[in-house]
Design an enzyme around this catalytic site. Structure first.
Site, PDB file in Angstrom:
ATOM      1  N   LYS A   7      32.266  46.966  39.376  1.00 54.61           N
ATOM      2  CA  LYS A   7      33.463  46.054  38.718  1.00 54.61           C
ATOM      3  C   LYS A   7      32.912  45.492  37.392  1.00 54.61           C
ATOM      4  CE  LYS A   7      35.845  41.715  40.056  1.00 54.61           C
ATOM      5  NZ  LYS A   7      36.106  40.721  40.975  1.00 54.61           N
TER       6      LYS A   7
ATOM      7  N   ASP B 286      37.585  36.437  34.756  1.00 55.08           N
ATOM      8  CA  ASP B 286      38.716  36.468  35.931  1.00 55.08           C
ATOM      9  C   ASP B 286      39.323  35.067  35.964  1.00 55.08           C
ATOM     10  OD1 ASP B 286      40.289  36.840  38.164  1.00 55.08           O
ATOM     11  OD2 ASP B 286      38.457  36.799  39.504  1.00 55.08           O
TER      12      ASP B 286
ATOM     13  N   LYS C 199      43.258  30.745  39.140  1.00 50.85           N
ATOM     14  CA  LYS C 199      42.273  30.046  39.731  1.00 50.85           C
ATOM     15  C   LYS C 199      42.276  28.527  39.393  1.00 50.85           C
ATOM     16  CE  LYS C 199      38.858  33.675  40.035  1.00 50.85           C
ATOM     17  NZ  LYS C 199      38.786  33.737  41.582  1.00 50.85           N
TER      18      LYS C 199
ATOM     19  N   ASP D 139      31.763  37.656  36.355  1.00 46.20           N
ATOM     20  CA  ASP D 139      32.645  38.618  37.363  1.00 46.20           C
ATOM     21  C   ASP D 139      32.468  40.033  36.923  1.00 46.20           C
ATOM     22  OD1 ASP D 139      34.042  38.878  39.780  1.00 46.20           O
ATOM     23  OD2 ASP D 139      36.016  38.695  38.739  1.00 46.20           O
TER      24      ASP D 139
ATOM     25  N   ARG E 202      39.361  44.859  43.333  1.00 44.63           N
ATOM     26  CA  ARG E 202      39.607  45.828  44.297  1.00 44.63           C
ATOM     27  C   ARG E 202      40.769  47.048  43.561  1.00 44.63           C
ATOM     28  NH1 ARG E 202      41.575  42.204  49.033  1.00 44.63           N
ATOM     29  NH2 ARG E 202      40.212  40.851  47.919  1.00 44.63           N
TER      30      ARG E 202
HETATM   31  N1  BES Z   1      35.895  37.419  41.395  1.00 43.15           N
HETATM   32  C1  BES Z   1      36.675  36.962  42.672  1.00 43.15           C
HETATM   33  C2  BES Z   1      35.422  36.672  43.578  1.00 43.15           C
HETATM   34  C3  BES Z   1      34.400  35.611  43.295  1.00 43.15           C
HETATM   35  C4  BES Z   1      34.477  34.445  43.680  1.00 43.15           C
HETATM   36  C5  BES Z   1      33.278  36.009  42.830  1.00 43.15           C
HETATM   37  C6  BES Z   1      33.689  33.349  43.504  1.00 43.15           C
HETATM   38  C7  BES Z   1      32.286  34.956  42.657  1.00 43.15           C
HETATM   39  C8  BES Z   1      32.329  33.755  42.965  1.00 43.15           C
HETATM   40  C9  BES Z   1      37.606  37.786  42.885  1.00 43.15           C
HETATM   41  O1  BES Z   1      38.192  38.467  41.894  1.00 43.15           O
HETATM   42  C10 BES Z   1      38.530  36.741  43.487  1.00 43.15           C
HETATM   43  O2  BES Z   1      38.995  36.004  43.049  1.00 43.15           O
HETATM   44  N2  BES Z   1      38.630  37.153  44.897  1.00 43.15           N
HETATM   45  C11 BES Z   1      39.535  36.280  45.736  1.00 43.15           C
HETATM   46  C12 BES Z   1      40.208  37.182  46.711  1.00 43.15           C
HETATM   47  C13 BES Z   1      41.439  36.510  47.160  1.00 43.15           C
HETATM   48  C14 BES Z   1      42.496  36.321  46.413  1.00 43.15           C
HETATM   49  C15 BES Z   1      41.996  37.572  48.393  1.00 43.15           C
HETATM   50  C16 BES Z   1      38.698  35.127  46.433  1.00 43.15           C
HETATM   51  O3  BES Z   1      37.798  35.506  46.838  1.00 43.15           O
HETATM   52  O4  BES Z   1      39.185  34.127  46.653  1.00 43.15           O
HETATM   53 ZN    ZN Z   2      37.205  38.897  40.318  1.00 47.18          ZN
HETATM   54 MN    MN Z   3      40.026  37.298  41.210  1.00 43.42          MN
END
Ligand code: BES
Ligand code: ZN
Ligand code: MN
Length: 491
Positions: free
Chosen positions: A255, A260, A267, A278, A341
């Site tokens: 990935k 992000d 966020k 990311d 994903r």
């Molecule tokens: N890149 C993030 C995950 C992440 C969070 C990596 C903190 C490193 C530190 C990912 O794209 C994301 O935002 N995931 C969400 C998924 C949710 C929306 C289902 C998450 O983990 O909150």
């Molecule tokens: Zn992400």
């Molecule tokens: Mn994300």
């Protein structure tokens, strides 16, 4: 910092190990004798016990050419292994990095075997890593003084040969760290692709696809994530064909979200800067491919990375959108922040279709939930194949990049069924968030043996205590996967 091998110690600092109970190694005994008993004298008034991580530093007596002597702990002699040597060398190197010392002689003669000595070199290099390119006013006393590590061994020629097989791993880790630490206004998908292309000098075959090529392939899940970005998304295939001709390759998929924001499902602002990391999964794949090419691994290996920037914009995708992935399966986007994903769905499908690999392993900073479950170590793994999961677990033990397996199952899979499309990109609520994400990926593996490694915790780590880890980008995955290939997939 350069790593060299010698049969005598010529550095201005000389370090030698002791075991549990402050038992001097043969190398430390020799150093003690050369220093007229300075080490045993210092030990008498110290609390040094030989525990891993301990260092006892003293000034060398005036008749020695070295200025400092260092005794360092290696713990239990019977349990001595590559990991202990890597950690110990890292600790010593870190303690001297900005001390004024220029050449550190690490006496491992009679202590480490050839691989052990190389692992010490790797550990010290990891400890010496810094990301200083944006510090223009760093004062001289804050800059590293250590220029070289001289590892003292009984057969320097043989040690150098072994180092040729490990130095590229150090290079790969550094490359991965540099990519993760690089700032997001510099490292967007286009600059990232330019940097990866340059690795063809290592003998890697590299193909870069832009958005037009991806559209042709039907990669609408990946492309949807990049819609809000001013930069063109990129898809890169790296090939290292060092194995037997026509032999089925193994594949690694990463990935690469260069930043992000969450997209329209924006966020919160706190710590959003960390989302420059990311792309850590893709950086591990790039670092691994560079390591394998650098040490001319006898294996056929494919590295695939999807590079996108997830931004909010008038052109960005919306919650509620439905996209058709390359596999033909449709996805209802319910949260634009569950974008990793989507990138991997097309990358995994493409990889199995194009290369029919023996297995696929993907790496991704996929979920915050993996940090809740496992913290910054180990990484979470999810697999459709017990053997592959087991090999990864063993590689984790051997490389000191640990992994822990979490379950998959139909009850989790059901959570990503959508009311209007084949699936949705989030689970039911926040429960088991790392698992529902993995279940989503599994639907794009077409039953090729597969393992997903969630490195959201391990890939980025500010303030780690491990002397091998810098602040932020760790390069996690390079050593783990190099070990997996080394131990299981080389002819
Ligand atoms: N890149 C993030 C995950 C992440 C969070 C990596 C903190 C490193 C530190 C990912 O794209 C994301 O935002 N995931 C969400 C998924 C949710 C929306 C289902 C998450 O983990 O909150
Ligand atoms: Zn992400
Ligand atoms: Mn994300």
């Amino acid at each position: 910092m350069k790593v060299k091998f010698n049969e005598i110690a010529t550095g201005d600092a000389i370090a030698a190990p002791a075991y549990t109970g402050a038992a001097l190694s043969d190398a430390a005994k020799a150093l003690d004798a050369e220093s007229g008993g300075a080490i045993t004298r210092a030990l008498k008034t110290s609390r040094f016990t030989g525990a891993p991580g301990q260092v006892l530093a003293l000034s060398a007596p005036s008749d020695m050419s070295a200025a400092r002597l260092v005794l360092f702990g290696l713990g239990d002699k019977k349990a001595l292994n590559g990991n202990a040597l890597e950690q110990a060398a890292a600790g010593v190197a870190k303690s001297l990095l900005t001390s004024g010392a220029k050449v550190l002689s690490l006496r491992l003669d009679g202590v480490a075997d050839l691989e052990g000595a190389a692992r010490a070199g790797l550990g010290a290099r990891m400890a010496a890593y810094r990301f200083d390119k944006y510090r223009t006013r760093l004062s001289d006393d804050k800059k590293p003084s250590l220029e070289a590590l001289e590892i003292v061994v009984t057969d320097a020629k043989a040690a150098k040969r072994t180092w040729k097989d490990w130095e590229p791993v150090g290079d790969g880790v550094e490359l991965a760290r540099d990519l993760v630490n690089e700032v997001p206004n510099v490292l967007g998908p286009e600059e990232y692709a330019r940097r990866v292309k340059k690795l063809d000098k290592l003998g890697l075959e590299i193909e870069v696809m832009g958005e037009a090529a991806m559209k042709k392939l039907g990669m609408n899940a990946l492309l949807g994530v990049g819609l809000g970005s001013a930069q063109e998304s990129q898809f890169i295939v790296m090939k290292w064909m060092g194995g037997k001709d026509g032999y089925q390759p193994i594949a690694f998929v990463g990935k690469g979200v260069t930043f992000d924001t969450g997209g329209i499902s924006l966020k919160p602002g706190e710590k959003m800067d960390e989302m420059k990391g990311d792309m850590g999964g893709s950086a591990a794949v790039v670092g691994l491919m560079a390591a394998l090419a650098g040490r001319k691994a006898k294996a056929n290996v494919i590295g695939v990375i999807g590079l996108v920037e997830n931004m909010p914009d008038a052109k960005a995708q919306r919650p509620g959108d439905v996209v058709t992935s390359m596999s033909g399966q449709t996805i209802e986007i319910l949260n634009t922040d569950a974008e990793g994903r989507l990138v991997l769905a097309d990358a995994l499908w493409y990889t199995q279709k194009q290369f029919k690999p023996k297995f696929m392993i993907d790496l991704a900073t996929l979920t915050g939930a993996i940090l809740i479950a496992l913290g910054h170590e180990p990484a979470g793994i999810f697999s459709s194949d017990d053997r592959l999961a087991d090999q990864l677990f063993k590689a984790g033990k051997a490389s000191d990049e640990g992994v822990w397996r979490l379950p998959l199952g139909p009850e989790y899979d059901r959570q990503i069924d959508s009311d209007i499309a084949d699936m949705k990109n989030i689970g039911q609520g926040r429960l088991a968030g790392s698992i529902t994400a993995a279940q989503f990926l599994k639907r794009y593996t077409n039953d090729v043996p597969w393992c997903h490694i969630d490195i959201a915790g391990t890939g980025m780590h500010s303030g780690a205590k491990d002397p091998r880890l810098p602040t932020f980008g760790t390069g996690f995955g390079v050593r783990l996967l190099d070990r997996l290939v080394r131990d299981n997939y080389e002819a």
